[in-house]
Design a protein around this motif. Structure first.
Motif, PDB file in Angstrom:
ATOM      1  N   GLU A 425      71.386  -3.058  14.459  1.00 26.79           N
ATOM      2  CA  GLU A 425      71.115  -4.501  14.497  1.00 26.79           C
ATOM      3  C   GLU A 425      72.145  -5.275  15.303  1.00 26.79           C
ATOM      4  N   ALA A 426      73.191  -4.593  15.786  1.00 28.61           N
ATOM      5  CA  ALA A 426      74.300  -5.302  16.434  1.00 28.61           C
ATOM      6  C   ALA A 426      73.838  -6.091  17.643  1.00 28.61           C
ATOM      7  N   GLY A 427      72.984  -5.486  18.480  1.00 25.47           N
ATOM      8  CA  GLY A 427      72.501  -6.194  19.666  1.00 25.47           C
ATOM      9  C   GLY A 427      71.701  -7.424  19.300  1.00 25.47           C
ATOM     10  N   GLY A 428      70.864  -7.309  18.280  1.00 23.98           N
ATOM     11  CA  GLY A 428      70.081  -8.453  17.843  1.00 23.98           C
ATOM     12  C   GLY A 428      70.941  -9.561  17.280  1.00 23.98           C
ATOM     13  N   ILE A 429      71.954  -9.179  16.518  1.00 20.28           N
ATOM     14  CA  ILE A 429      72.865 -10.175  15.954  1.00 20.28           C
ATOM     15  C   ILE A 429      73.600 -10.906  17.071  1.00 20.28           C
ATOM     16  N   ILE A 439      63.777  -9.364  18.763  1.00 21.03           N
ATOM     17  CA  ILE A 439      62.813  -8.545  18.021  1.00 21.03           C
ATOM     18  C   ILE A 439      63.583  -7.366  17.453  1.00 21.03           C
ATOM     19  N   MET A 440      63.551  -7.222  16.155  1.00 22.63           N
ATOM     20  CA  MET A 440      64.297  -6.150  15.503  1.00 22.63           C
ATOM     21  C   MET A 440      63.479  -4.857  15.504  1.00 22.63           C
ATOM     22  N   THR A 441      64.086  -3.796  16.012  1.00 22.25           N
ATOM     23  CA  THR A 441      63.415  -2.499  16.057  1.00 22.25           C
ATOM     24  C   THR A 441      64.418  -1.356  15.939  1.00 22.25           C
ATOM     25  N   ASN A 476      64.493  -5.261   6.047  1.00 20.36           N
ATOM     26  CA  ASN A 476      64.431  -6.714   6.188  1.00 20.36           C
ATOM     27  C   ASN A 476      64.960  -7.081   7.576  1.00 20.36           C
ATOM     28  N   PRO A 477      64.124  -7.592   8.466  1.00 20.99           N
ATOM     29  CA  PRO A 477      64.561  -7.871   9.839  1.00 20.99           C
ATOM     30  C   PRO A 477      65.577  -8.993   9.983  1.00 20.99           C
ATOM     31  N   GLN A 487      69.227 -17.306  12.249  1.00 23.02           N
ATOM     32  CA  GLN A 487      68.116 -16.476  11.778  1.00 23.02           C
ATOM     33  C   GLN A 487      66.791 -16.893  12.391  1.00 23.02           C
ATOM     34  N   LYS A 488      66.697 -18.143  12.811  1.00 23.71           N
ATOM     35  CA  LYS A 488      65.450 -18.634  13.407  1.00 23.71           C
ATOM     36  C   LYS A 488      65.118 -17.934  14.718  1.00 23.71           C
ATOM     37  N   TYR A 489      66.114 -17.290  15.325  1.00 16.89           N
ATOM     38  CA  TYR A 489      65.878 -16.611  16.597  1.00 16.89           C
ATOM     39  C   TYR A 489      65.298 -15.209  16.404  1.00 16.89           C
ATOM     40  N   ILE A 490      65.238 -14.732  15.172  1.00 19.92           N
ATOM     41  CA  ILE A 490      64.608 -13.445  14.909  1.00 19.92           C
ATOM     42  C   ILE A 490      63.100 -13.668  14.920  1.00 19.92           C
ATOM     43  N   GLN A 491      62.456 -13.216  15.970  1.00 19.71           N
ATOM     44  CA  GLN A 491      61.021 -13.466  16.153  1.00 19.71           C
ATOM     45  C   GLN A 491      60.144 -12.510  15.357  1.00 19.71           C
ATOM     46  N   GLY A 492      60.697 -11.337  15.060  1.00 20.65           N
ATOM     47  CA  GLY A 492      59.876 -10.393  14.323  1.00 20.65           C
ATOM     48  C   GLY A 492      60.401  -8.987  14.376  1.00 20.65           C
ATOM     49  N   VAL A 493      59.482  -8.043  14.232  1.00 22.73           N
ATOM     50  CA  VAL A 493      59.844  -6.645  14.007  1.00 22.73           C
ATOM     51  C   VAL A 493      58.853  -5.752  14.751  1.00 22.73           C
ATOM     52  N   GLN A 494      59.324  -4.573  15.141  1.00 24.88           N
ATOM     53  CA  GLN A 494      58.456  -3.629  15.847  1.00 24.88           C
ATOM     54  C   GLN A 494      58.842  -2.205  15.485  1.00 24.88           C
ATOM     55  N   ALA A 495      57.841  -1.329  15.408  1.00 21.14           N
ATOM     56  CA  ALA A 495      58.058   0.108  15.262  1.00 21.14           C
ATOM     57  C   ALA A 495      57.677   0.786  16.564  1.00 21.14           C
TER      58      ALA A 495
END
Length: 789
Positions: A425-429, A439-441, A476-477, A487-495
């Motif tokens: 998650e470091a890059g997303g953070i 997008i968290m993946t 939890n993304p 946290q508002k910048y977390i648009q969603g999640v992907q597999a």
């Protein structure tokens, strides 16, 4: 009983003594879980009526709506694509030839009304589904109306009965995240247009709205580009493919079979149209600057060493060091390619990769070094940032935005880029803190669904790692490290489904199902409405039955209530439920693997375990279509707590023996393979690797127990591990597999007890942790202060 001598103990026991000496039992002496027989029964007790992903708000009412040939379908717009989809579904799946009429405001009884009136008050993609005995109303706009239809479809009984009874209910629903994605890699192995449509059908059914199509990589270019015909003539075809796990074979072996495939632009348009009709956006990925080996086979002039004549489409997996040279010729090529790509894909996003781009070629390139100085850049990382930002400006000029893997952060992030955080998650953070969309993946959170769903030695060949259903479900993304604004910048999640080891469509389905259903709930359902037990035990069985009936391949879960473990007690109580509606559970107690020729489980069973004996239960689930679960194995012993051993030493740590070899089981750790011995203060295996590809360890010593109790032990290991207490097997986590946690329990008296741990590492990248738990105490790693030799 066959092959059970390793479990036998000659001591005669009295169960009354066991009860009197162990007052608090941590590990229960029964196997128990409640399930249901079918979706209709589940609706009586299930707050979400079996719907996946679980809705935000659901209120059940008394009564039913009878859907039949006499039902009328009313819609604000009869040409709305959600309406057209639903009418087609009723006709082809339900044998219901229902009349479709414009909604004039006069609603007759026995109607289904699809409307957008009042939907402006709903969150994006939200809907309201109201079922009364007189009518069904779905309120929503765009995708929201479509998702309401999907929830209604899930409430409809399967089969082409020409009629259906639906429960009265009110559902108000909307997604937690706007972006809910699933990726398919078609470069390592190619998948047909028909399969891609089937993939999209599954996504749409479970409200996953972004299809990430990985179209170019070292092993193949899969999209027709009119301006560069050699991309499909040359770059789409590799001469052969590596056999098996390329990490394990020396020398590597190949199948000597040409492999290729690509999508024509007409096929791309066909798939885009198909996805759009189901409210699925397609995001094409054109890799750069790395993962470009296939391109150089056709156009070597785009590399940093254009005189090299050995460029070829990659025949194995991994990371290759040839990457695009950041020349004007390269940018012209990529801009021309992206122009054709953007003409085919109307969505907002274009994925440009950006991951795993070694800079060796740039460091050696005279052109690149001059360019770094000319642009005033610090190093090759900033050169990649220049490369990405230049591509981004071009994409932005076409009214689109780029997405890239989290490596695009290196050297400075492009101003309008969205980051896919895959290396944890470091890059997303970091991106969210810079006010960039994310997008968290992360593969570490179970979102790389090319990874294991169980132990490697009993699963199909895969990319390693461990991503069981519960791991992806519990993700939890939203990282806790971010502020509420960030946290508002977390648009969603992907597999992501990478296809190095997925050569068939049936295997692709096996890898995504049922994990895609868990993904859907991660992306859609609020945290307060998520419940893994409800998801797996109550709702999932009916969905798996539907998949089974409709010829989808999927991983069949073990029987609900079964488990692989070693426990102690006087009665083995077996209460199982099928994880797939209509599937049968077979079992054995004689040590043999169960199959359909064995006894079928039908009612709860109770096996008394006489003092000094044990009982061994194995189970398997076989579905109506013949699919099988993995075999589960439970052993229960009835014996007194183990007496403490007379030990008075003070030497801290455990003795170890180090073995070398290509092991697949701890039973292979033989004396002739010993290369070192000594004392270790912990179970940390990193000091033993020494660049050995395969090695094994045997730890021996004593563990100090501070109170009489039943103690739970477990090992978490990548590859095999076995734990024995006083020579009694307690944990069997053997075999070649990814990171996997396996447990068992044993009654122990206060004092010292012999502990033995066997472990092997087949890849040099594995690890080992050993845990203990006791009544009233949480599971934790064994404290080195407890270990002696």
């Amino acid at each position: 009983m066959k092959n059970l001598n390793k479990y036998r103990n000659p001591v005669t026991l009295d169960i009354i003594q066991v009860v009197s000496e162990i007052k608090r039992i941590l590990i229960a002496s029964s196997i128990f879980m409640v399930g249901f027989a079918g979706l209709a029964n589940a609706q009586d007790n299930n707050p979400s009526l079996g719907i996946i992903p679980a809705p935000v708000l659901l209120k059940k009412s008394i009564g039913t709506f009878m859907l039949s040939q006499q039902t009328t379908l009313l819609a604000d717009s009869v040409m709305n694509k959600a309406v057209v989809f639903f009418q087609d579904y009723l006709l082809n799946k339900g044998m219901l030839k229902i009349k479709l009429k414009p909604n004039s405001g006069l609603i007759p009884a026995n109607s289904i009304v699809l409307t957008s009136q009042g939907a402006d008050k709903l969150p994006p993609d939200g809907y309201i589904l109201l079922i009364t005995p007189q009518k069904i109303t779905i309120t929503g706009r765009g995708a929201g109306l479509f998702y309401g239809i999907q929830s209604l479809i899930q409430l409809m009984p399967g089969g082409k009965a020409g009629a259906a009874s639906l429960p009265c209910v009110e559902i108000e629903d909307y997604p937690r995240f706007k972006y809910r994605g699933l990726m398919l890699d078609v470069c390592r192995h190619f998948f047909s247009v028909e399969f891609v449509k089937r993939y999209i059908d599954l996504m749409a059914a479970y409200k996953v709205n972004n299809f990430h199509w990985h179209l170019t990589d070292d092993q193949g270019w899969r999209i027709e580009i009119k301006k560069y015909p050699k991309l499909t003539q040359v770059s789409s075809l590799r001469a052969q493919t590596v056999i098996g796990d390329f990490h394990d074979r020396t020398p590597q072996q190949y199948d000597n079979t040409p492999y290729g495939g690509f999508y024509t632009q007409d096929q791309i348009r066909e798939v885009v149209k198909y996805a759009s009709a189901r409210y699925v956006n397609i995001i094409p990925e054109i890799e750069m600057p790395g993962h470009s080996e296939a391109v150089f086979a056709a156009y070597p002039e785009l590399s940093c060493n254009p005189s090299l004549t050995t460029y070829k489409v990659a025949e194995t997996w991994g990371i290759f060091h040839n990457i695009y040279c950041p020349s004007e010729q390269t940018f012209d090529f990529l801009q021309n390619v992206l122009t054709e790509v953007m003409d085919l894909f109307p969505g907002k996003y274009i994925h440009i990769g950006g991951d795993e781009a070694p800079k060796d070629a740039w460091k050696k390139s005279e052109f690149c070094q001059k360019l770094i100085k000319k642009l005033g850049l610090k190093d090759e990382e900033e050169l990649q940032s220049y490369f990405i930002q230049r591509i981004e400006k071009f994409v932005n000029s076409k009214g689109r935005n780029i997405i890239g893997w989290d490596e695009i952060l290196e050297g400075g992030l492009s101003p309008n880029a969205t980051v896919m955080s895959w290396r944890g998650e470091a890059g997303g953070i970091a991106a969210a803190r810079q006010n960039h969309h994310v997008i968290m993946t992360p593969g570490s959170a179970g979102l790389y669904i090319d990874q294991l769903q169980g132990k490697q030695n009993i699963e199909p060949l895969n990319n390693g790692g461990n991503a069981p259903l519960d791991k992806i479900y519990r993700y939890n993304p939203i990282p806790a490290e971010l502020t509420s604004d960030q946290q508002k910048y977390i648009q969603g999640v992907q597999a992501n489904l990478w296809a190095e080891y997925i050569a068939t469509e049936k295997k692709a389905e096996y890898m995504i199902l049922p994990r895609m259903l868990a993904l859907s709930e991660v992306g859609w359902t609020s945290l307060s409405n998520k419940n893994f037990a409800d998801f797996t035990n109550t709702r999932l069985p009916s969905h798996l039955a539907w998949l089974d009936k409709n010829n989808f391949n999927y991983r069949v879960p073990a029987a609900i209530g079964s488990q692989d473990t070693i426990v102690f007690g006087s009665q083995l109580n077996v209460n199982l439920t099928s994880p797939v509606n209509g599937a049968k559970i077979y079992f054995t107690i004689d040590g043999y693997p169960p199959r359909e020729t064995d006894m079928e489980y039908t009612v709860p069973m109770h096996y008394n375990v006489p003092a000094g004996q044990y009982r061994e239960l194995k189970t398997i689930v076989i579905t109506p279509s013949g699919k099988r679960s993995q075999v589960t194995h439970t052993v229960m012993y009835n014996q007194l707590p183990f007496e403490a051993i007379n030990y008075n030493g003070t030497s801290k740590g455990l003795k170890y023996r180090l073995y070398t070899g290509g092991f697949t089981s701890t039973n292979q750790l033989k004396d002739e393979a010993v290369i070192d011995s000594g004392v270790s203060l912990s179970f940390n295996t990193s000091a033993f690797k020494n660049n050995m590809k395969g090695f094994g360890l045997l730890f021996n010593g004593f563990i100090h127990i501070d109170a009489d109790d039943v103690y739970g032990f477990s090992t978490s290991s990548a590859n095999g591990s076995v734990l024995l207490i006083d020579n009694q097997p307690v944990v069997d986590n053997d075999g070649k597999h990814g990171l996997f946690d396996q447990g068992g329990a044993v009654p122990l008296k206060k004092g010292y007890h012999k502990i033995t741990i066997k472990y092997f590492d087949a890849t040099s990248s594995g690890n080992l942790k050993v845990f203990i738990s006791a009544t009233g105490k949480p599971k934790s790693e064994i404290n080195p202060a407890m270990l002696f030799y």
